[in-house]
Design an enzyme around this catalytic site. Structure first.
Site, PDB file in Angstrom:
ATOM      1  N   GLU A 136       0.851  -1.191   0.000  1.00 27.50           N
ATOM      2  CA  GLU A 136       0.000   0.000   0.000  1.00 27.50           C
ATOM      3  C   GLU A 136       0.880   1.232   0.000  1.00 27.50           C
ATOM      4  O   GLU A 136       2.082   1.159   0.282  1.00 27.50           O
ATOM      5  CB  GLU A 136      -0.930  -0.011   1.224  1.00 27.50           C
ATOM      6  CG  GLU A 136      -2.016  -1.067   1.110  1.00 27.50           C
ATOM      7  CD  GLU A 136      -3.072  -0.976   2.180  1.00 27.50           C
ATOM      8  OE1 GLU A 136      -2.831  -0.359   3.221  1.00 27.50           O
ATOM      9  OE2 GLU A 136      -4.155  -1.544   1.967  1.00 27.50           O
ATOM     10  N   HIS A 169      -9.291  10.201   3.115  1.00 26.23           N
ATOM     11  CA  HIS A 169      -8.874   9.160   2.171  1.00 26.23           C
ATOM     12  C   HIS A 169      -9.037   9.708   0.757  1.00 26.23           C
ATOM     13  O   HIS A 169     -10.071  10.297   0.430  1.00 26.23           O
ATOM     14  CB  HIS A 169      -9.715   7.895   2.348  1.00 26.23           C
ATOM     15  CG  HIS A 169      -9.070   6.700   1.719  1.00 26.23           C
ATOM     16  ND1 HIS A 169      -8.993   6.535   0.358  1.00 26.23           N
ATOM     17  CD2 HIS A 169      -8.432   5.640   2.265  1.00 26.23           C
ATOM     18  CE1 HIS A 169      -8.346   5.409   0.093  1.00 26.23           C
ATOM     19  NE2 HIS A 169      -7.993   4.853   1.237  1.00 26.23           N
ATOM     20  N   ARG A 218      -1.226   9.584   1.914  1.00 23.72           N
ATOM     21  CA  ARG A 218      -2.636   9.923   1.684  1.00 23.72           C
ATOM     22  C   ARG A 218      -2.892  11.417   1.633  1.00 23.72           C
ATOM     23  O   ARG A 218      -3.694  11.888   0.831  1.00 23.72           O
ATOM     24  CB  ARG A 218      -3.487   9.340   2.815  1.00 23.72           C
ATOM     25  CG  ARG A 218      -3.679   7.888   2.649  1.00 23.72           C
ATOM     26  CD  ARG A 218      -4.607   7.322   3.668  1.00 23.72           C
ATOM     27  NE  ARG A 218      -4.728   5.913   3.347  1.00 23.72           N
ATOM     28  CZ  ARG A 218      -5.302   5.030   4.118  1.00 23.72           C
ATOM     29  NH1 ARG A 218      -5.829   5.395   5.269  1.00 23.72           N
ATOM     30  NH2 ARG A 218      -5.373   3.773   3.740  1.00 23.72           N
ATOM     31  N   HIS A 268     -11.769  10.094   6.843  1.00 25.09           N
ATOM     32  CA  HIS A 268     -11.534   8.658   6.979  1.00 25.09           C
ATOM     33  C   HIS A 268     -11.054   8.240   8.364  1.00 25.09           C
ATOM     34  O   HIS A 268     -11.572   7.293   8.929  1.00 25.09           O
ATOM     35  CB  HIS A 268     -10.500   8.265   5.926  1.00 25.09           C
ATOM     36  CG  HIS A 268     -10.274   6.797   5.800  1.00 25.09           C
ATOM     37  ND1 HIS A 268     -11.287   5.913   5.530  1.00 25.09           N
ATOM     38  CD2 HIS A 268      -9.152   6.054   5.906  1.00 25.09           C
ATOM     39  CE1 HIS A 268     -10.799   4.682   5.463  1.00 25.09           C
ATOM     40  NE2 HIS A 268      -9.508   4.743   5.705  1.00 25.09           N
ATOM     41  N   ARG A 319      -1.434   8.946   9.351  1.00 24.21           N
ATOM     42  CA  ARG A 319      -1.341   7.500   9.577  1.00 24.21           C
ATOM     43  C   ARG A 319      -0.885   6.765   8.322  1.00 24.21           C
ATOM     44  O   ARG A 319      -1.369   7.038   7.222  1.00 24.21           O
ATOM     45  CB  ARG A 319      -2.720   6.964   9.978  1.00 24.21           C
ATOM     46  CG  ARG A 319      -2.784   5.464  10.085  1.00 24.21           C
ATOM     47  CD  ARG A 319      -4.190   5.021  10.430  1.00 24.21           C
ATOM     48  NE  ARG A 319      -5.117   5.249   9.360  1.00 24.21           N
ATOM     49  CZ  ARG A 319      -5.719   4.287   8.645  1.00 24.21           C
ATOM     50  NH1 ARG A 319      -5.467   3.021   8.892  1.00 24.21           N
ATOM     51  NH2 ARG A 319      -6.569   4.582   7.694  1.00 24.21           N
TER      52      ARG A 319
END
Ligand SMILES: Cc1cc2nc3c(=O)[nH]c(=O)nc-3n(C[C@H](O)[C@H](O)[C@H](O)COP(=O)(O)OP(=O)(O)OC[C@H]3O[C@@H](n4cnc5c(N)ncnc54)[C@H](O)[C@@H]3O)c2cc1C
Length: 519
Positions: free
Chosen positions: A113, A229, A275, A336, A371
């Protein structure tokens, strides 16, 4: 009170609450209170998976480095070491409980990811990791002696002589209020994603634990850091649905409405940038092209790979008339994940003896300003396990660490009267937060929001039902997010201000709120 007395009361039934309840049941009596049905939570929507360094080119050290890099200078090193080093032990627990992680030839399969240096994300059912975790843990809880009360909303933490002694809760079906006593109270109530108009979060995620802890006198940290997100399905009439980061990890690319790939123009890592970078780039691109969406393109991936790796996303889009193996996926950012929350030590302790917090409602210091994908399910179990270990210790280590020097302690600011205050209801609150305190903020927009929020807070009547409690809790969380964002005169990670677009060394510190100030 005695008949309603337990060793442990856990509030919330997502991954953090259920995992803690299962471990705590080996040490004493456990009650789980949850405000909806047991599986109403964010956990069951998690798609991508759970991070753990287990690939041959990986190590806890590399996972540590990626986590700290994503955290933009605000991840605390000690909890990140704990997260990455204790991951294997907690994942082994999940496997023992029966979570069916995907395997190939007997080996767990890993995906990559964004902002992870290597593939390290374990998943279940392709892109249905959270659902498998939730179903497995709730089945285990149901077949254990743990008592579960559904439709039961915790509305006050009971503190006597400085120590937590229990919790008060509303039965939202009957309207009755009960008190439950305990030795240890654990908040596992999730984040506050319902603060915003566009969100991936479940209806139950309304910041309750943070508001209750604040009212009880606990410290709340890092509230200005809310992760948006980048890729959430934007189809008219369809509720926001997450298109997992793993889709970009597997080769999906972003195009604007004119069909042009744009991420390489914003970041060297292109679609695999962190992100916050991808979300802001999408907002700029949408502005440039006067559109409310961009597109995620997976049409060049072999269609079988898309349908087997992302069966849940494929099916959902198909049901809404979109075959993602052939057509572009319309997406836009949405709220998110809350990096901040109830400030806890490396043992999950809050600043009030007997009160612990875990999962998204806690702020362990792991995520800093941003995060890293798939670290939140992991954080829930690693620090959840530590809470149970800590409650079993006979020699008590000194509570937490001393207040670190990189902390700024505050009370919520008083605000003067505002000329035009819209009526307070959930849609107005969510629109205000989205428009003024969203992905791109400024001092002006934050000041406007802060004034209205303070006015709303002063108008709140004593709540008596679940919706009223939720709005009350959201208003308090909104104030914490907005006031922290106003104080932080810089841009860092998920917090971006047009009037302070640079990161400042001076602001490499956490903003911590406490109701009556910090001693
Ligand atoms: C769509 C989506 C996809 C995601 N994908 C991933 C992923 O792939 N990997 C990853 O690591 N993270 C992912 N995340 C984030 C992750 O799912 C959450 O951070 C995590 O599940 C939080 O778990 P939790 O147990 O803390 O809270 P939740 O799972 O949100 O559970 C909170 C619980 O508290 C209860 N509750 C709340 N208030 C009260 C109250 N007052 N009284 C009683 N009960 C209350 C709720 O009913 C609920 O049961 C995703 C999140 C979303 C929304």
């Amino acid at each position: 009170m005695k008949t309603n007395y337990y060793d442990y009361i856990v509030v919330g039934s997502g991954i953090a609450g259920l995992y803690i309840a299962l471990l705590a049941a080996e040490r004493g009596s456990v009650l789980v209170l949850t405000k909806g049905s047991i599986d109403d939570c964010n956990t069951r929507y998690a798609q991508g998976g759970i991070a753990m360094a287990m690939g041959k080119d990986d190590s806890p050290d590399l996972h540590f480095k990626d986590t700290v890099a994503a955290g933009a200078g605000l991840s605390d090193r000690e909890p990140v070491s704990i997260l990455t080093e204790e991951a294997a032990d907690c994942i082994a627990d999940l496997i023992k409980f029966g979570v069916p992680f995907d395997t190939l030839d007997g080996e767990i399969t890993l995906t990559r990811e964004a902002a992870h240096s290597v593939p390290r994300v374990m998943h279940a059912g392709g892109d249905a990791t959270g659902e498998h975790i939730e179903v497995t843990l709730s089945r285990q809880v149901r077949s254990s002696p743990i008592k579960v009360l559904e439709n039961c909303l915790a509305n006050e933490i009971l503190v006597q002589r400085g120590r937590v002694v229990g919790v008060r809760a509303l039965d939202s079906h009957t309207g009755s209020i009960e008190e439950y006593g305990c030795k240890f109270l654990i908040l596992a109530t999730g984040g506050a994603g319902r603060l915003f108009k566009y969100t991936t979060n479940s209806d139950v995620v309304t910041g309750d634990g943070i508001a209750l802890a604040f009212e009880a006198g606990a410290e709340i940290s890092d509230m200005e850091f809310f992760q948006f997100h980048p890729t959430v399905l934007r189809l008219p009439g369809v509720a926001p649905f997450l298109i997992s980061e793993a889709v970009r990890g597997e080769g999906g690319i972003l195009r604007n409405v004119e069909g042009r790939r744009f991420m390489p123009g914003y970041a060297a890592e292109a679609e695999l940038a962190t992100r916050d970078v991808v979300a802001r780039s999408i907002v700029y691109e949408m502005k440039k092209t006067h559109s409310d969406r961009v597109f995620l393109d997976v049409t060049r991936l072999p269609s079988r790979r898309t349908t087997t790796r992302f069966p849940h996303i494929y099916r959902f889009c198909r049901e809404h008339g979109l075959d993602i193996t052939k057509g572009l996926i319309p997406v836009a950012p949405a709220a998110h994940y809350l990096m901040g929350g109830v400030k806890v030590s490396i043992w999950g302790e809050t600043s009030i003896p007997g009160l612990f917090a875990a999962g998204e409602t806690a702020c362990t210091g792991v995520h800093g300003a941003n995060r890293l994908a798939s670290n939140s399910l992991l954080e829930s179990v690693v620090f959840g396990k530590r809470i149970v270990q800590r409650t079993g210790m006979t020699t008590v280590p000194r509570r937490g660490k001393k207040q670190s020097s990189n902390t700024m302690s505050c009370c919520l600011a008083e605000r003067g009267p505002v000329s035009k205050v819209p009526s307070l209801n959930l849609p107005n609150l969510q629109s205000l937060m989205w428009d003024k305190v969203g992905i791109i903020r400024s001092g002006k927009s934050l000041e406007e929001a802060a004034g209205i929020l303070a006015a709303w807070e002063s108008l709140l009547a004593r709540p008596s039902d679940r919706p009223a409690y939720e709005v009350t809790n959201l208003v308090l969380c909104a104030r914490l997010v907005t006031e922290a964002a106003l104080l932080r005169e810089e841009s860092r990670g998920a917090h971006f201000r047009t009037d302070f677009p640079r990161t400042s060394q001076e602001w490499q510190r956490h903003i911590v709120f406490k109701k009556n100030g910090i001693n």
